[in-house]
Design a protein around this motif. Structure first.
Motif, mmCIF file in Angstrom:
data_model
loop_
_atom_site.group_PDB
_atom_site.id
_atom_site.type_symbol
_atom_site.label_atom_id
_atom_site.label_comp_id
_atom_site.label_asym_id
_atom_site.label_seq_id
_atom_site.Cartn_x
_atom_site.Cartn_y
_atom_site.Cartn_z
ATOM 1 N N GLU A 97 -32.172 22.436 59.367
ATOM 2 C CA GLU A 97 -31.438 23.449 58.605
ATOM 3 C C GLU A 97 -30.991 22.824 57.292
ATOM 4 N N TRP A 133 -29.532 23.773 53.048
ATOM 5 C CA TRP A 133 -28.906 24.751 52.148
ATOM 6 C C TRP A 133 -29.391 24.453 50.739
ATOM 7 N N GLN A 161 -21.449 29.097 52.245
ATOM 8 C CA GLN A 161 -21.513 27.959 53.148
ATOM 9 C C GLN A 161 -20.119 27.632 53.676
ATOM 10 N N ALA A 162 -20.052 26.570 54.474
ATOM 11 C CA ALA A 162 -18.756 26.190 55.055
ATOM 12 C C ALA A 162 -17.757 25.772 53.987
ATOM 13 N N ASP A 163 -18.252 25.192 52.885
ATOM 14 C CA ASP A 163 -17.339 24.750 51.820
ATOM 15 C C ASP A 163 -17.041 25.838 50.801
ATOM 16 N N GLY A 192 -25.354 29.472 48.867
ATOM 17 C CA GLY A 192 -26.607 28.752 49.059
ATOM 18 C C GLY A 192 -27.575 29.590 49.875
ATOM 19 N N ARG A 251 -29.996 29.673 52.990
ATOM 20 C CA ARG A 251 -30.256 28.951 54.233
ATOM 21 C C ARG A 251 -31.751 28.761 54.422
#
Length: 436
Positions: free
Chosen positions: A338, A340, A381-383, A387, A389
């Motif tokens: 995976e 980004w 994204q987590a941050d 992005g 995927r």
């Protein structure tokens, strides 16, 4: 030839000045120079252009043996100063051919522009040797011939470009050719993105109900079998409700037994049996529901694999809602990549395209794979950054890396020239800066 050489020199200079073009001037050089000294043959050679005029003829046959031999001779001595030539100055077959094409005594007269740049040479040939006076007069004539030629003759753009190209040293020219060829070499357009090894088809374990996690029974990367207890929710309240529901069920059953005995002797008691039976069924359903909730509060593994989760202590005591992901059970051998990809790095990628994963743990041994898909839209994204995927499957037959390893993935697109590969990002930055 005039009796007075100075008068002849002035007359020849006037003819050179009145020449309408370079062809007329060339005719004057090879034919009218006899006013200063007698000769049998004359030829005009211009650097970079070849033989331009020959005495006694109106045109030059480019491929004739005499023309080729004469051009070779004049090209060889084009850089010489004023000098007399003869067969003894030649070597090999050229010495033997001299007697076939030219008389034994030749005079070489260099032509130059006003700034001293060499233009070519004028060759005069005869059987007798040249006197000092004749050489002096012809040298003077060659001087104003060169000035007149530089004024009248305008070389074509092709000749100018060719002359400039020939003036370039060979090694920079070769280097430039090599660089141009190298910049046209097709290479794959590729981009880099941070990546992680993730499970391919994991069993996602979610909270079956709202509650608080009491205990997590597995550790990260722990192997589990089907039916193993993974975690359990706080069951104190459910157990209390179940105890109360069971007592209510016992009470309802006792009332049903009592009503059934009274209905034997009292017809009026039969009317209450249906109500009491419904109450017993309600209490039974409530007990069954609470027992099911108590069983669901203990979450078990639906299949074998390894547990994928964060620190178990972080989950203990945390309230969760129904459907919230707690962990996953994945096969350690069924993994994929995976990544980004930043929106600015998106290129044309095709499904099944080559992918190379460079792990931080072993960057010298890339893992190859094929692109599965890339999302059309950029997602958070987590941050918090956006992005695309990217998911890629690893090639079959290769030992897959361990779950959770991170690195950098290279995504290869279509082939493009090397110059485009080098200038794609700078051009994109410049276009964004100038607003095109």
């Amino acid at each position: 030839m005039s009796d007075n050489p100075l008068v002849a020199l002035l007359g020849l200079e006037e003819l050179a000045r009145k020449a309408v073009d370079s062809a007329a001037l060339g005719f004057v050089m090879v034919n009218d120079s006899r006013r200063l000294a007698l000769y049998r043959q004359a030829a005009l050679y211009i650097d970079g252009e070849g033989l331009k005029a020959v005495s006694g003829v109106t045109g030059i046959e480019k491929g004739a043996p005499f023309t080729l031999w004469l051009q070779r001779l004049l090209k060889r001595f084009a850089a010489e100063d004023v000098r007399q030539l003869g067969p003894h100055d030649m070597e090999g077959s050229d010495r033997q051919e001299w007697s076939e094409w030219l008389p034994s005594h030749a005079l070489l007269l260099p032509l130059a522009e006003r700034d001293g740049k060499r233009l070519g040479v004028l060759l005069l040939a005869r059987e007798e040797a040249w006197s000092e006076q004749e050489v002096a007069l012809l040298t003077r004539a060659a001087d104003f011939y060169g000035h007149a030629w530089s004024v009248l003759h305008r070389p074509s753009r092709w000749v100018t470009w060719k002359s400039g190209l020939m003036a370039i040293p060979k090694w920079p020219l070769k280097l430039a050719v090599v660089m141009v060829v190298a910049l046209c070499i097709p290479v794959r357009l590729s981009v880099l993105a941070p990546a992680e090894v993730v499970p391919h088809n994991p069993a996602v374990i979610r909270s079956p109900m709202d509650g608080v996690i009491q205990r997590v029974h597995v550790r990260p990367n722990q192997s589990v079998a089907e039916g193993d207890l993974l975690f359990e929710l706080e069951r104190t309240m459910l157990a209390s409700k179940l105890e109360v529901a069971k007592k209510a069920l016992d009470t309802a059953r006792a009332e049903l037994d009592q009503a059934s005995q009274q209905a034997i002797f009292d017809p009026k008691a039969k009317g209450t049996l249906a109500v009491i039976r419904a109450r017993v069924e309600e209490r039974s359903a409530e007990v069954a529901q609470l027992e099911e909730l108590l069983a669901r509060a203990q979450v078990q593994a639906p299949r074998g694999g390894v547990a994928v989760l964060d620190d178990p202590t972080e989950w203990q005591g945390r309230p969760v809602v129904v459907g919230e992901k707690v962990l996953a059970v994945a096969s350690p051998h069924d993994v994929e990549v995976e990544a980004w990809l930043a929106p600015a790095d998106v290129i044309q990628l095709e499904e099944g395209g080559p992918v190379s994963l460079f792990l931080n743990a072993d960057p010298l041994s890339p893992v190859s794979g094929k692109l599965r898909y890339i999302t059309y839209e950029a997602i958070p994204q987590a941050d918090g950054t956006l992005g695309h995927r990217v998911r890629a499957e690893l090639n079959k037959g290769e030992a897959g890396p361990r779950l959770g390893l991170k690195g950098t993935v290279r995504l290869d697109g279509r082939r493009v020239p090397l110059i485009y590969w080098l200038g794609r990002r700078p051009l994109a930055i410049i276009r964004t800066f100038v607003g095109l």
